[in-house]
Structures are given as C-alpha cells and as structure tokens.
Design a protein around this motif. Structure first.
Motif, mmCIF file in Angstrom:
data_model
loop_
_atom_site.group_PDB
_atom_site.id
_atom_site.type_symbol
_atom_site.label_atom_id
_atom_site.label_comp_id
_atom_site.label_asym_id
_atom_site.label_seq_id
_atom_site.Cartn_x
_atom_site.Cartn_y
_atom_site.Cartn_z
ATOM 1 N N PHE A 67 18.711 -49.601 -23.279
ATOM 2 C CA PHE A 67 19.014 -48.337 -23.660
ATOM 3 C C PHE A 67 17.966 -47.333 -24.226
ATOM 4 C CE2 PHE A 67 23.168 -50.208 -22.737
ATOM 5 C CZ PHE A 67 23.873 -49.280 -22.481
ATOM 6 N N LEU A 68 17.178 -48.172 -25.079
ATOM 7 C CA LEU A 68 15.745 -47.179 -25.481
ATOM 8 C C LEU A 68 15.179 -46.906 -24.326
ATOM 9 C CD1 LEU A 68 14.915 -49.423 -28.610
ATOM 10 C CD2 LEU A 68 15.897 -47.125 -28.794
ATOM 11 N N ILE A 69 14.922 -47.802 -23.284
ATOM 12 C CA ILE A 69 13.996 -47.326 -22.358
ATOM 13 C C ILE A 69 14.888 -45.880 -21.462
ATOM 14 C CG2 ILE A 69 13.554 -47.915 -19.922
ATOM 15 C CD1 ILE A 69 12.763 -50.686 -21.151
ATOM 16 N N LEU A 70 15.893 -46.139 -21.117
ATOM 17 C CA LEU A 70 16.832 -44.942 -20.749
ATOM 18 C C LEU A 70 16.859 -43.865 -21.467
ATOM 19 C CD1 LEU A 70 19.785 -47.202 -19.520
ATOM 20 C CD2 LEU A 70 18.134 -46.195 -17.973
ATOM 21 N N SER A 71 16.899 -44.029 -22.636
ATOM 22 C CA SER A 71 16.882 -42.826 -23.729
ATOM 23 C C SER A 71 15.550 -42.220 -23.694
ATOM 24 C CB SER A 71 17.054 -43.379 -24.856
ATOM 25 O OG SER A 71 16.829 -42.199 -26.085
ATOM 26 N N GLY A 72 14.384 -42.908 -23.546
ATOM 27 C CA GLY A 72 13.040 -42.460 -23.180
ATOM 28 C C GLY A 72 12.830 -41.603 -21.721
ATOM 29 N N LEU A 73 13.468 -42.396 -20.751
ATOM 30 C CA LEU A 73 13.549 -41.678 -19.736
ATOM 31 C C LEU A 73 14.150 -40.264 -19.926
ATOM 32 C CD1 LEU A 73 14.204 -44.557 -17.211
ATOM 33 C CD2 LEU A 73 12.125 -43.336 -17.395
ATOM 34 N N ALA A 74 15.341 -40.184 -20.465
ATOM 35 C CA ALA A 74 16.238 -38.950 -20.504
ATOM 36 C C ALA A 74 15.412 -37.852 -21.384
ATOM 37 C CB ALA A 74 17.642 -39.324 -21.339
ATOM 38 N N THR A 75 14.634 -38.489 -22.618
ATOM 39 C CA THR A 75 13.841 -37.578 -23.235
ATOM 40 C C THR A 75 12.535 -37.050 -22.325
ATOM 41 O OG1 THR A 75 14.207 -38.970 -25.366
ATOM 42 C CG2 THR A 75 12.277 -37.587 -25.273
ATOM 43 N N GLY A 76 12.065 -37.823 -21.473
ATOM 44 C CA GLY A 76 11.123 -37.429 -20.758
ATOM 45 C C GLY A 76 11.590 -36.217 -19.904
ATOM 46 N N ALA A 77 12.579 -36.626 -19.262
ATOM 47 C CA ALA A 77 13.275 -35.616 -18.406
ATOM 48 C C ALA A 77 13.603 -34.159 -19.030
ATOM 49 C CB ALA A 77 14.489 -36.118 -17.553
ATOM 50 N N SER A 78 14.043 -34.380 -20.145
ATOM 51 C CA SER A 78 14.264 -33.214 -21.029
ATOM 52 C C SER A 78 13.217 -32.296 -21.225
ATOM 53 C CB SER A 78 15.232 -33.602 -22.205
ATOM 54 O OG SER A 78 15.475 -32.629 -23.340
ATOM 55 N N TRP A 79 12.260 -33.167 -21.735
ATOM 56 C CA TRP A 79 10.918 -32.239 -22.265
ATOM 57 C C TRP A 79 10.507 -31.601 -21.151
ATOM 58 C CZ3 TRP A 79 7.805 -36.118 -25.813
ATOM 59 C CH2 TRP A 79 8.625 -36.269 -27.320
ATOM 60 N N LEU A 80 10.272 -32.244 -19.789
ATOM 61 C CA LEU A 80 9.722 -31.610 -18.718
ATOM 62 C C LEU A 80 10.503 -30.483 -18.120
ATOM 63 C CD1 LEU A 80 9.023 -35.036 -16.578
ATOM 64 C CD2 LEU A 80 7.341 -33.385 -17.494
ATOM 65 N N CYS A 81 11.905 -30.426 -18.328
ATOM 66 C CA CYS A 81 12.612 -29.300 -17.787
ATOM 67 C C CYS A 81 12.446 -28.253 -18.951
ATOM 68 C CB CYS A 81 14.258 -29.793 -17.693
ATOM 69 S SG CYS A 81 14.335 -30.786 -16.332
ATOM 70 N N TYR A 82 12.613 -28.449 -20.081
ATOM 71 C CA TYR A 82 12.402 -27.841 -21.339
ATOM 72 C C TYR A 82 11.019 -26.774 -21.152
ATOM 73 C CZ TYR A 82 12.348 -26.047 -26.146
ATOM 74 O OH TYR A 82 12.162 -25.250 -27.377
ATOM 75 N N TYR A 83 9.942 -27.788 -20.852
ATOM 76 C CA TYR A 83 8.634 -26.907 -20.818
ATOM 77 C C TYR A 83 8.647 -26.109 -19.992
ATOM 78 C CZ TYR A 83 5.788 -28.647 -24.853
ATOM 79 O OH TYR A 83 5.387 -28.747 -26.012
ATOM 80 N N LYS A 84 9.180 -26.554 -18.526
ATOM 81 C CA LYS A 84 9.323 -25.571 -17.427
ATOM 82 C C LYS A 84 10.002 -24.321 -17.739
ATOM 83 C CE LYS A 84 8.230 -24.570 -13.314
ATOM 84 N NZ LYS A 84 6.697 -24.080 -12.905
ATOM 85 N N ALA A 85 11.139 -24.636 -18.343
ATOM 86 C CA ALA A 85 12.163 -23.457 -18.692
ATOM 87 C C ALA A 85 11.547 -22.308 -19.828
ATOM 88 C CB ALA A 85 13.385 -23.778 -19.376
ATOM 89 N N LEU A 86 10.704 -22.996 -20.929
ATOM 90 C CA LEU A 86 9.801 -22.261 -21.766
ATOM 91 C C LEU A 86 8.710 -21.317 -20.988
ATOM 92 C CD1 LEU A 86 9.081 -24.298 -24.980
ATOM 93 C CD2 LEU A 86 10.334 -22.117 -24.692
ATOM 94 N N GLN A 87 8.100 -22.168 -20.002
ATOM 95 C CA GLN A 87 7.014 -21.459 -19.475
ATOM 96 C C GLN A 87 7.366 -20.163 -18.574
ATOM 97 O OE1 GLN A 87 5.014 -23.646 -16.336
ATOM 98 N NE2 GLN A 87 3.158 -23.153 -17.541
ATOM 99 N N ILE A 88 8.632 -20.439 -17.994
ATOM 100 C CA ILE A 88 9.004 -19.249 -16.968
ATOM 101 C C ILE A 88 10.071 -18.276 -17.796
ATOM 102 C CG2 ILE A 88 8.542 -20.378 -14.828
ATOM 103 C CD1 ILE A 88 11.354 -21.277 -14.642
ATOM 104 N N GLY A 89 10.625 -18.693 -19.017
ATOM 105 C CA GLY A 89 11.588 -17.836 -19.565
ATOM 106 C C GLY A 89 11.312 -17.373 -20.902
#
Length: 137
Positions: A67-89
């Motif tokens: 579950f810590l690994i899955l949480s890390g994967l979710a965090t990574g996906a969240s951060w990647l999406c967040y930074y892309k959104a911040l870059q264009i919005g």
C-alpha cells in the motif's frame, strides 16, 4: 497537535503551488516533477535518519509495503498531472480543482475505510464542490 501539522501542510502546499508556478516557466513539466521529487526524497530520508527511524525499515509488513508503493505511485501520478496543469493553467484555478481531492478522499474513506459520512460531511463536500466551481468559472 494533528491540526497544527495539517495547517502547516496547507501552508507548505500553498507555497508549493506558487513556487512551482514560477519555477516551471520554460521547463518541461515532467522534468520539473522529477527535480521536485529528488528534493522530496532527500528531505524525507534526511528526516528518517535525523529521527533515527531507519531501524523500522525491516519491520514493515508485506501489506504495508504494497500500500505504501501504491500510494507512492498515486502521488507520482498526482504530481505529474498537477505540474502539467500548473504549466498550462492559472495557479488560482488549478489549485482549487486539485483540492477537490478533499471531497474525493472523504467519499473514498467512507466507501473503503468505512469512516463515518455524516450530514455535516455531505454539506462540506457540496460546499467545497460549489466553491471550486465558483473559483474556476
């Protein structure tokens, strides 16, 4: 004490958004996320060694690892999406939408963790959702 840490988390999250919006200008969002992640890794492991918590590493069970690994994967996906959104919005629009995670977390906590979902929780979720819509429209 949890409230103080939660409030500090909110302050640092706000700083993260503003600092990232400035820092990401002209930088690929995935590269920016990777740089941020390296800094976070060094900070986190620094705290582990500073607090002498490294001895607990070998006592972590399989379920916790999974579950810590899955949480890390979710965090990574969240951060990647967040930074892309911040870059264009605009940060003032991206951040409120990102904070819909509060509503999603409350619903998921009810469904999967069987936490209480009260009338107060429902009203709060509706207000957060409505507030987000008002801020982004």
């Amino acid at each position: 004490m949890w409230f103080i840490f939660a409030l500090l988390s909110a302050v640092f999250a706000a700083l993260t958004s503003i600092l990232a919006k400035v820092g990401i200008e002209g930088v690929n969002s995935n590269l920016a996320t990777a740089i941020r992640t390296v800094v976070v890794v060094f900070m986190a492991w620094g705290m582990v060694f500073l607090t002498n918590a490294q001895s607990g590493l070998f006592g972590i069970g399989r379920k916790s690892w999974l579950f810590l690994i899955l949480s890390g994967l979710a965090t990574g996906a969240s951060w990647l999406c967040y930074y892309k959104a911040l870059q264009i919005g605009e940060a003032s629009k991206v951040v409120p939408v990102d904070k819909l995670s509060v509503v999603i977390t409350i619903v998921l906590a009810f469904v999967f963790l069987h936490e209480r979902f009260t009338v107060k929780s429902a009203i709060g979720c509706v207000l957060i959702g409505a507030g987000t819509l008002v801020m982004v429209l």
